[in-house]
Structure formats: C-alpha cells, structure tokens
Enzyme design. Structure first.
Site, short mmCIF file in Angstrom:
data_model
loop_
_atom_site.label_atom_id
_atom_site.label_comp_id
_atom_site.label_asym_id
_atom_site.label_seq_id
_atom_site.Cartn_x
_atom_site.Cartn_y
_atom_site.Cartn_z
N ASP A 139 0.79 -1.19 0.07
CA ASP A 139 0.16 0.02 -0.07
C ASP A 139 0.95 1.48 0.05
O ASP A 139 0.37 2.42 -0.21
CB ASP A 139 -0.85 0.16 1.31
CG ASP A 139 -1.72 -1.36 1.24
OD1 ASP A 139 -2.08 -1.79 0.27
OD2 ASP A 139 -2.05 -1.59 2.53
N GLU A 234 -9.39 0.82 -3.68
CA GLU A 234 -10.51 -0.09 -3.02
C GLU A 234 -10.72 0.93 -1.72
O GLU A 234 -12.13 0.78 -1.28
CB GLU A 234 -9.83 -1.40 -2.21
CG GLU A 234 -8.50 -1.05 -1.46
CD GLU A 234 -8.19 -2.42 -0.75
OE1 GLU A 234 -8.60 -3.16 -0.97
OE2 GLU A 234 -7.14 -2.20 -0.06
O1 F6P Z 1 -2.50 -4.18 3.45
C1 F6P Z 1 -2.19 -4.75 2.12
C2 F6P Z 1 -3.55 -5.25 1.65
O2 F6P Z 1 -3.32 -6.10 0.64
C3 F6P Z 1 -4.36 -4.33 1.69
O3 F6P Z 1 -4.06 -3.59 0.40
C4 F6P Z 1 -5.77 -4.75 1.76
O4 F6P Z 1 -6.90 -4.13 1.81
C5 F6P Z 1 -5.63 -5.63 2.68
O5 F6P Z 1 -4.33 -5.93 2.78
C6 F6P Z 1 -6.38 -7.43 2.27
O6 F6P Z 1 -5.89 -8.04 3.57
P1 F6P Z 1 -6.38 -9.42 3.52
O7 F6P Z 1 -5.46 -10.34 3.04
O8 F6P Z 1 -6.72 -9.66 4.97
O9 F6P Z 1 -7.67 -9.77 2.47
#
Ligand code: F6P
Length: 355
Positions: A139, A234
């Site tokens: 991110d 998102e």
């Molecule tokens: O922080 C990294 C990230 O990939 C974000 O971009 C995303 O919102 C989140 O983690 C998704 O998390 P998970 O792996 O729990 O779906």
C-alpha cells in the site's frame, strides 16, 4: 547474539529477500538467527521456531510470500479467544510473548511488517522487547520512508493488468472499472493508473462525484473514443459517502468497482464491466527495485541491531537507508499529497479524478 525474525500482516513481494539479507548479515557477524513463524505464532506456542542459516535462505530472494508464514489476525496485545458460549474476547498475551522471547535466549527481534505490525511491536518495545522494524506493504502507506518494498511489484502487476484490459475494452467499446488495493492510500491506483493510461483514477484522498466521472466518459464518446478505463482504489469513496466494505467486522475494503461500473452503465448507457485485482497484487516475485530495497532494508536492520538502536525502523530517504523512530513513522501515515507532481502529471495528461 541470537536474532529473531518475524513477518506480520499481509504478505508483500520482497519479504523473503529481507529475511535472506538479515540472516546473511547476521551470520557474517557470527550471530545466530531464529525465525518466528506465522507472525508472532512461535512466541505464543502456536508454531515451532525455525532456525535460519545460509542454507535456509538460499535461493529465496526472487520468491514471493514469506518462508516464515504470516498472519494479520494474531495481535498478541488483543488475542481473540472464543468463549465456550461462542462469543469472543480479547486477551493481552504480551507478557507471555516477552517471557517466551527471554526463555528462548533471543537478544533482538527484526519485525517486518506494515502499520499494524509496527504498531504492535512499538507497544512491545515499550514493554521491554528489543526490536528493529522493517516497513513492508504494497500500500506504501507507512510514514517516514519514501517507499516500502512490495509497492513497486504491486504497481507493476496492476499496470500489466490495465494494459491487458485496454484491448478488450476497446474491442467491445466498453467501460472497464478496475479495483486495486491500497487501503486508505491511493498510491497503487495513482501509479498504475497513470502508467496504464487510465482515463479516470479514483483515490481515497479525492472523494469523487460520479457525475464528473460520467462527464469524462461522455466526452471521450463524443471524441470518438468509444471505450474508457477507470482505475479505482479499494478505499475510494463518493463525495459525502462512505467506503465500500465486504467485511465490516474486519474492516475489509472492497466492492467499489462494481458500484462505480453499475452507476456508469445506468447514467451513460455504456456497457460497463468491473474487475477486482485483489491478492494478485500481493503475489509473485519482487521486481528488481523491490529486491534491492528489501535486501538493503534487511542488511540495515542488522546494523541497527548491532548499534542497539531499538524502537527504530529502517527507512528509505534517498539515497540512504536511515533509522526512523517507529513512533514517528506511525504518527504520520503516508497518503497521496494533492499537491504532488504525480497528481499534477495526471491532470496535465487529461486524467479525471472525478472531482
Ligand atoms: O495491506 C495490504 C492489503 O493487501 C490491502 O491493500 C488490503 O486492503 C488488505 O491487505 C487485504 O487483506 P487480506 O489479506 O486480509 O484480505
């Protein structure tokens, strides 16, 4: 010296390169390395410790994921335990973790993680854990460092996808809405959108007006450009609206692309499709840039351990890797600056932010 290494939170390309650099730099000094599996799991009896030497880190620089495993649900300060009646409670297991750290004769922890993990180790450091942080996240939202490793790879993956979607969007004269990750920061959307020649980029830092988005698509139509590419982060939200969540209990973002595509189709009559790139952006091997950054971060973290600079994390402040207090980095999370050159570039190229 016995140095522990852990990887916490969502994975990011380059984790294995950091692990390799930490292990080789430590071994080079005659020190030992021990891997903590599944986030903090091995210090809480949830997994075995993993001794790490040159053999264990051979040939892993280019591999995605983490040989230690990771977790974004294992906060030792707020460990979730299910009661017999099915309800959940949170327990503080930090003392158990500190006891286990000492019982295993560990002298320092190199904790590789994003804002969540760094926040946890900051609290543990205040309770006496000698820790050095390594900022990781696709991110790019950690303060104190110009960039985190994983971001460049995620942007490359997203740009590649946008390139591929262009041809099908054009053949079918459709609007394609691509949702990329980034949580509350729009860096992935901004970079991949500019590099991938998007027509509209929607980011959390600029609440959007769907009328403006549709105006842009109609203008293109009038100019004979019968397809459009919309890249949406998102965490983007309409003016006066809220972010789109697929799992409110865990604050999992998602679903905004579908909403935007639906609104565009309703308002412009243009056939629209949405696509969520999701975890593809976290997978695969790191780019050369991310490998270099990860290796430099890992080696620098071991130098900080040698200097006993605990409570600090390594950070990229070009051309150097420098120590930054974890507390300072977390106090000011990174967000896209509206006066940044990238925003100006996008506007100069005619890209709409829906504002
Ligand atoms: O922080 C990294 C990230 O990939 C974000 O971009 C995303 O919102 C989140 O983690 C998704 O998390 P998970 O792996 O729990 O779906």
């Amino acid at each position: 010296m016995r140095i522990a290494i852990s990887t916490g939170g969502g994975d990011a390309p380059g984790l294995n390169a950091v692990i390799r650099a930490v292990v080789l730099s430590a071994v080079h000094r005659g020190w030992e390395c021990i891997g903590i599996r599944r986030g903090f799991g091995s210090l809480l009896g949830e997994a075995e410790l993993m001794p790490l030497g040159p053999n264990e880190v051979r040939g892993i620089t280019h591999l995605g994921g983490t040989i230690l495993g990771t977790s974004n649900r294992g906060n030792p300060l707020k460990w979730r335990v299910q009661r017999p009646d099915g309800s959940w409670e949170e327990r503080d297991r930090s003392q158990e973790l500190l006891d286990s750290f000492r019982a295993n004769r560990l002298d320092a922890l190199v904790a590789i993680g994003g804002d969540g993990t760094l926040g946890i180790v900051l609290e543990l450091w205040k309770k006496g854990l000698p820790v050095v942080g390594v900022p990781k996240t696709i991110d790019n939202d950690v303060g104190g460092t110009v960039t985190t490793f994983g971001f460049d790879t995620a942007v490359s993956t997203a740009t590649d996808a946008i390139d591929k979607l262009h041809s099908t969007a054009e053949s079918h004269e459709r609007v394609m809405v691509v949702e990329v990750m980034g949580r509350y920061a729009g860096f992935i959307a901004l970079s991949s959108g500019i590099a991938g020649s998007a027509d509209v980029i929607l980011i959390p830092e600029i609440p959007f007006d769907i009328d403006k988005v549709c105006d842009k698509i109609r203008r293109r139509e009038a100019e004979g450009r019968h397809f459009s590419m919309v890249v949406v982060a998102e965490g983007a939200a309409p003016k006066g609206g809220t972010v789109s969540l697929i799992d409110p209990a865990h604050e999992r973002l998602g679903g905004i692309a579908e909403r935007v595509a639906h609104a565009i189709e309703q308002m412009t009559g243009k056939e629209s499709r949405s696509l969520v790139l999701g975890h593809l952006q976290r997978g695969g091997g790191p780019t050369t840039f991310d490998r270099m950054l990860a290796l430099r971060f890992g080696a620098a973290a071991v130098r900080l351990v040698g200097e006993r600079q605990f409570g600090m994390m390594v950070a990229l402040q070009p051309p150097n890797i420098v120590p930054v207090a974890i507390a300072e980095a977390l106090a000011a999370p990174r967000r896209v600056r509206l006066d940044s050159d990238s925003i100006a570039t996008a506007r100069d190229l005619g890209i709409s932010f829906g504002d």
